[in-house]
Design a protein around this motif. Structure first.
Motif: not given
Lengths: 214, 202
Positions: B35-36, B42, B106, B109-110
């Motif tokens: 995520l970074k 991602p 995923i 999370k984004t």
């Protein structure tokens, strides 16, 4: 022993197998599966290929499906018998061949497959293809082909200085791109890629396969 | 020179680590945060970590043939069947499962909305593939033969999501032979070690 190949001369994956068998000198009989009428999904073919696809092979008692597994098998068989080696000589060369075979599966094939669906298969079934999707694929393909161009600026073939199954595996999809796809310019605009395509598509094995009756 | 594996938190690198442990090869890991990720989305990061993981495991299984578990079969024909099932995994198993991981694990999370229609299609595709596996595993202990191979190994990291955070373990449990196969391959000491050293992050 003559290998039985179940498939069709107008479908990419059977072409991959037949080209390889011609390259390596393994005799085969093509047993036609009528894809237009969906014969590949019939019980008889499902026994050979449980996902209802082509190609599959029968070599005596040995049966195999998945075109890339089939070409790896025959390449290994040929090399082990002291015949033509299309796998790579050293372990490291073989790994590079594997790497570019993976690149074809992960980055090249999905884009071409989508375009074939939209430009050929759906229209054949009386449906309209999604041209926006095709353009989107084309855009992504440009980036992928840049990677190939870079690789081929450093090495004559994808795996190294020798023609291998890493190059062979690209023949059917690239043919589509250039012909029905109408995107020859994507190849022509990239000097090394273009030279590579001219080289591999003029191999006798490929010309022989292209000559097979449709 | 010790092998460096990037992104051990994630499934594709776990595929590589599993192979290295089976072949008793030392390795180091370099952490990557999906995520970074270094100016990459991602999605692009996952693809970068996944790229050619099957080529990598083939390489190590071949190079270290003489040590650890034999993952490539004894004959050329057995190798052919292993390659066949590795390709089946790449074409028919991973794509819908990968998309499910993307949609359900995923995206939240984004802050991206998931697509219920796609999730249903993914599950249907995966179910069809598992039906084929069920038939195959009714006549064969493992996918390629009666010996554990690279083809079975390749399935483990992504399958783990099904029985954990995706909460779709029923896809495995509802199929007697697939269930037996999963219990067998997921109880291998190598996989237990992978889970212990590199627990999944989602």
């Amino acid at each position: 022993m003559v290998v039985k190949v179940y498939g069709a001369t107008y479908a990419a994956c059977p072409l991959r197998v037949m080209t390889c068998l011609f390259e390596l000198g393994f005799q085969f009989d093509l047993i036609k599966v009528d894809l237009q009428s969906g014969e590949q999904k019939q019980p008889q073919n499902l026994l050979r290929q449980p996902f209802g696809q082509v190609p599959s092979i029968e070599d005596g008692d040995f049966k195999l499906f998945e075109s890339r597994a089939i070409i790896r098998y025959y390449a290994a068989k040929s090399a082990s018998q002291g015949g033509t080696n299309l796998l790579g000589e050293t372990l490291e060369e073989r790994a590079l061949v594997d790497q570019w075979m993976e690149v074809e599966v992960n980055n090249y094939n999905p884009l071409i497959y989508t375009m074939v669906l939209q430009l050929v298969v759906l229209p054949q079934q009386g449906q309209v293809g999604d041209m926006e999707l095709v353009q989107d694929c084309k855009g992504k393909l440009e980036k992928v082909l840049d990677v190939y161009e870079e690789r081929l600026s450093k090495s004559k073939y994808l795996g190294g200085e020798r023609f291998t199954i890493a190059d062979l595996t690209h023949l059917p999809n690239t043919r589509f791109l250039v012909e029905e796809g109408g995107m020859e310019d994507l190849i022509k605009r990239r000097k090394n890629l273009h030279n590579w395509w001219l080289d591999i598509s003029s191999r006798p094995s490929w010309l022989k396969v292209m000559d097979l009756p449709k | 020179m010790v092998v460096k594996v990037y992104g051990p938190d994630y499934a594709c690198p776990k595929r590589v680590i599993l192979c290295l442990i089976e072949k008793e090869i030392d390795y180091e890991t370099v952490d990557v945060d999906l995520l970074k990720g270094e100016h990459l989305s991602p999605q692009a990061m996952i693809l970068k970590l996944c790229a050619e993981s099957r080529a990598i495991i083939r390489y190590y299984a071949e190079k270290y043939r003489s040590q650890g578990s034999e993952l490539l079969g004894k004959t050329i024909e057995e190798r052919g069947l292993i390659e066949q099932w590795l390709d089946v995994e790449a074409h028919n198993f991973q794509p819908p499962l990968y998309d499910l991981v993307y949609q359900l694990l995923i995206n939240p999370k984004t802050g991206v909305a998931s697509d219920p229609k796609r999730i249903q299609e993914d599950e249907e595709k995966l179910a069809k593939t598992l039906d084929v596996y069920e038939k195959r595993l009714s006549v064969s202990k493992y996918l390629a033969s009666d010996t554990f191979s690279l083809a079975d190994l390749s399935h483990i990291p992504f399958s783990n999501y099904l029985v954990t955070t995706l909460k779709k373990g029923y896809l495995i449990r509802d199929r007697k032979n697939v269930s037996r196969w999963w219990d067998d391959i997921s109880s291998r000491p190598s996989w237990k070690k992978v889970l212990e050293l590199h627990p999944p992050v989602f």
